[in-house]
Motif scaffolding. Structure first.
Motif, PDB file in Angstrom:
ATOM      1  N   HIS A   1     -38.280   2.013 -33.587  1.00 23.58           N
ATOM      2  CA  HIS A   1     -38.588   3.055 -32.603  1.00 23.58           C
ATOM      3  C   HIS A   1     -37.637   4.250 -32.672  1.00 23.58           C
ATOM      4  O   HIS A   1     -37.532   5.026 -31.729  1.00 23.58           O
ATOM      5  CB  HIS A   1     -38.584   2.464 -31.191  1.00 23.58           C
ATOM      6  CG  HIS A   1     -39.552   1.335 -31.033  1.00 23.58           C
ATOM      7  ND1 HIS A   1     -40.892   1.469 -31.334  1.00 23.58           N
ATOM      8  CD2 HIS A   1     -39.387   0.044 -30.641  1.00 23.58           C
ATOM      9  CE1 HIS A   1     -41.501   0.294 -31.118  1.00 23.58           C
ATOM     10  NE2 HIS A   1     -40.605  -0.576 -30.707  1.00 23.58           N
TER      11      HIS A   1
ATOM     12  N   ASN B   1     -41.420 -10.399 -31.058  1.00 18.83           N
ATOM     13  CA  ASN B   1     -41.078  -8.990 -30.867  1.00 18.83           C
ATOM     14  C   ASN B   1     -40.794  -8.647 -29.408  1.00 18.83           C
ATOM     15  O   ASN B   1     -40.003  -7.755 -29.109  1.00 18.83           O
ATOM     16  CB  ASN B   1     -42.230  -8.142 -31.415  1.00 18.83           C
ATOM     17  CG  ASN B   1     -42.088  -6.667 -31.101  1.00 18.83           C
ATOM     18  OD1 ASN B   1     -42.573  -6.194 -30.079  1.00 18.83           O
ATOM     19  ND2 ASN B   1     -41.401  -5.946 -31.971  1.00 18.83           N
TER      20      ASN B   1
ATOM     21  N   ASP C   1     -44.618  -0.945 -33.606  1.00 17.31           N
ATOM     22  CA  ASP C   1     -44.460  -2.403 -33.632  1.00 17.31           C
ATOM     23  C   ASP C   1     -45.619  -3.040 -34.388  1.00 17.31           C
ATOM     24  O   ASP C   1     -45.424  -3.895 -35.249  1.00 17.31           O
ATOM     25  CB  ASP C   1     -44.442  -2.974 -32.202  1.00 17.31           C
ATOM     26  CG  ASP C   1     -43.190  -2.597 -31.441  1.00 17.31           C
ATOM     27  OD1 ASP C   1     -42.092  -2.862 -31.945  1.00 17.31           O
ATOM     28  OD2 ASP C   1     -43.323  -2.033 -30.334  1.00 17.31           O
TER      29      ASP C   1
ATOM     30  N   HIS D   1     -34.836  -4.765 -33.290  1.00 15.34           N
ATOM     31  CA  HIS D   1     -35.716  -3.808 -33.964  1.00 15.34           C
ATOM     32  C   HIS D   1     -35.767  -2.393 -33.370  1.00 15.34           C
ATOM     33  O   HIS D   1     -36.020  -1.453 -34.109  1.00 15.34           O
ATOM     34  CB  HIS D   1     -37.151  -4.367 -34.032  1.00 15.34           C
ATOM     35  CG  HIS D   1     -37.962  -4.168 -32.778  1.00 15.34           C
ATOM     36  ND1 HIS D   1     -37.757  -4.903 -31.638  1.00 15.34           N
ATOM     37  CD2 HIS D   1     -38.956  -3.280 -32.465  1.00 15.34           C
ATOM     38  CE1 HIS D   1     -38.595  -4.503 -30.691  1.00 15.34           C
ATOM     39  NE2 HIS D   1     -39.332  -3.513 -31.159  1.00 15.34           N
TER      40      HIS D   1
HETATM   41 FE   LIG Z   1     -40.988  -2.553 -30.221  1.00 17.03          FE
END
Ligand SMILES: [Fe+2]
Ligand code: FES
Lengths: 170, 434
Positions: free
Chosen positions: B215, B204, B370, B210
């Motif tokens: 987010h 990550n 996350d 992502h």
């Molecule tokens: Fe993140």
């Protein structure tokens, strides 16, 4: 700070005791029922919500914090929590906030410092997390007699350790 | 140890098998072969600036004291009394001339040397030299620009060689703000624990795919605050970000020069605007530097436009040092150390702390999302019948992917490089990490 109210402050202290207990109970109710907008209204416009990382820190800005914010940021936080895509809170936690051992440690006619013990039980997907903390509220009374939170400081019992997810904190 | 352990069973060029995240035997081998037999990041020199300063930590599963001795040398002392095994240091951090074991009273100097044994007469007849029982130090401890790495295995390439081209990214992290370097103040750290495998956090750290999804709520918030589009970083065709693999499993998301483009809403300036005191500091800087310069300077100094992952456990993100500590196959602890710019205006370091608080930490408005995805991955991967995950973005099977590969912001070449390194380490000679 003296835990025992002094003779001169005895009168304002006793006046504050009931009000402080009611305010904390209201805070717990609003948080547990996710009435966050009303909860923010309990703070003064220049109020501060502070969860330090540095035990005993006197100056929030000089250290790193878990939360350090006023109503402007608190409103953003709540709007984000309500967005439906704040994933750590989809589905949201359910919480029970329990304030106890409430004591007024400093008081005059217009302001008071209130110490309390806070235990929050948070649950999500069947797991339960217990968050224990000492709280210090700085309360003020305006000319109309309304009580507001000028500062809420939450010192986690285990703040030196890794924390579980605290995204339910509004 | 399973003598027949075959890492290729878990990793294909463009996929990882979910057993790599869920199998306890794999985790045990990872600790032995990756974390306890290779370079891992331990701490920053500025956390132990004075003789006697220490911080306790772990290399893999093994408790370690990251200590500067009275001789000025930094060592990684295994936190285990040579007598019968008790830890000799209980505090997270501090300063001490001695480490004393309170079980039977053996005392060690902060260099590790055994200073004294209680009731020493009792050892007169046993035939060995008690004095030789110093606290065991990690056989390798080297640093690059203040970043201290250790290894429990003695036979290993020098740290510089291990870092390779990733060292240039550490340079950028250290130098970007002012050229005077960065420092870590001991003891104040965002720290969180979650029920998922450590590799999810490793991937990550350099995952540009992502943010636009995980987010989105944060970027929406910044759009609402500024009335501007949040940023172009995570949009196809518009992103200046390049995803770079850097040899030995290191990788970077390189934002280039574009991280502080003022026409977009999600600048660091805007991220800290609602923090207590920020507007006052902004006003002072505007007075001192003029409005336009002030905003550009603030954006530049608050945080670097860079995500770097040094295999296996170090991340450099914005102004933070991120350290991954695996606890169990499905449990991980992560520490985020804020860095300060050495010699900078204290107001600037104030704002750097605020920039970390708004997004990161256990109650930040980004990091917990996350962590939620890691949790979901761990739960989802229990569906072992599915087997393979997909890491194929930007992968072309007709070309053998090099460890210097480059891709767009959402390419998974960085993660593929991490898993090529994972295979190399996990294939270590039978015997390692048994
Ligand atoms: Fe993140
Ligand atoms: S275990 Fe340390 S002195 Fe005995």
């Amino acid at each position: 700070m003296t835990p025992e109210p002094t003779a001169t402050s005895a009168e304002p202290t006793s006046r504050w005791t009931g009000q402080a207990a009611r305010l904390l109970a209201l805070e717990a109710l609003l948080l547990d029922s996710r009435r966050y907008e009303e909860w923010i209204e309990l703070f003064t416009e220049d109020g501060l919500y502070w969860i330090p990382l540095d035990r005993g820190a006197a100056d929030a800005g000089e250290s790193l914090n878990i939360a350090f914010e006023g109503p402007a940021r608190m409103r953003q936080r709540v709007a984000r929590l309500r967005s439906g895509i704040a994933h750590a809170q989809e589905p949201p936690s359910s919480t029970v906030h329990a304030y106890s051992s409430i004591i007024v440690t400093e008081a005059d006619d217009s302001s008071a410092t209130v110490e309390s013990a806070l235990v929050v039980v948070e649950t999500r997907f069947g797991g339960q997390t217990v968050v224990a903390a000492r709280c210090r509220h700085r309360l003020v009374r305006d000319d109309a007699g309304a009580v507001r939170i000028a500062q809420k400081r939450v010192e986690l019992a285990d703040l030196e350790q890794a924390q579980p997810d605290l995204s339910f904190v509004p | 140890m399973t003598p027949t352990f075959d890492p290729a069973r878990y990793v294909r060029p463009d996929a990882v098998h979910s057993d790599a995240y869920t199998d306890e035997e794999v985790f045990r081998l990872e600790m032995g072969r990756i974390f306890e037999a290779g370079w891992v990041y331990v701490g920053h020199e500025t956390e132990v600036p004075e003789k006697g300063d220490y911080r306790t930590t772990f290399i893999g599963r093994q408790p370690v004291i990251f200590a500067r001795g009275d001789d000025g040398t930094i060592r990684l002392l295994l936190n285990r009394c040579r007598h019968r095994g008790a830890t000799v240091c209980q505090d997270l951090a501090g300063n001490s001339t001695f480490f004393r074991c309170h079980y039977h009273g053996w005392t060690y100097k902060n260099t590790g040397e055994l200073a004294g044994v209680t009731l020493p007469d009792g050892y007169a007849a046993c035939g060995f030299d008690v004095k030789s029982l110093a606290l065991r130090a990690a056989p390798r401890c080297e640093s690059y620009r203040g970043f201290v790495f250790g290894s429990l295995a003695p036979e290993l390439e020098p740290l510089d060689e291990y870092l390779g081209p990733a060292a240039g990214y550490i340079d950028r992290f250290v130098d970007s703000a002012s050229g005077a370097g960065v420092q870590v103040r001991r003891g104040v750290t965002h720290r969180y624990r979650f029920r998922a495998n450590w590799k999810l956090q490793m991937e990550n750290t350099v995952d540009g795919y992502h943010p636009g999804f995980t987010h989105r709520s944060f970027f929406d918030m910044m759009s609402d605050q500024t009335g501007k589009r949040a940023n172009p970083y995570f949009k196809r065709g518009e992103s200046p970000i390049r995803s770079k693999a850097l040899r030995n499993g290191h990788a970077a998301l390189d934002f280039g020069a574009g991280r502080s483009a003022e026409e977009f809403g999600d600048t660091f300036y805007e991220r800290v605007r609602n923090a207590p005191g920020a507007e006052d500091i902004f006003a002072e800087f505007r007075r001192e530097l003029g409005a336009e310069v002030a905003q550009k300077e603030l954006n530049r100094l608050i945080a670097t436009g860079l995500n770097v992952a040094i295999f296996p456990n170090l991340g450099l993100i914005q102004s933070q040092i991120r350290v991954i500590r695996p606890i169990a196959v499905d449990e991980t602890e992560v520490a985020l150390y804020p860095t300060e710019v050495v010699g900078a205006d204290p107001r600037m370091n104030y704002l750097r702390r605020r920039a970390q608080e708004v997004f990161f930490g256990p109650a930040g408005m980004g990091g917990p999302d996350d962590v939620e995805m890691f949790r979901r991955c761990q739960v989802g991967m229990a569906a072992g019948a599915v087997g393979w995950t997909v890491l194929a973005r930007g992968y072309d099977p007709s070309v053998e992917e090099s460890d210097g590969s480059e891709g767009d912001f959402a390419a998974e070449n960085a993660q593929r490089a991490q898993y090529r390194q994972w295979v190399r380490k996990m294939s270590a000679d039978a015997g390692a990490g048994a």
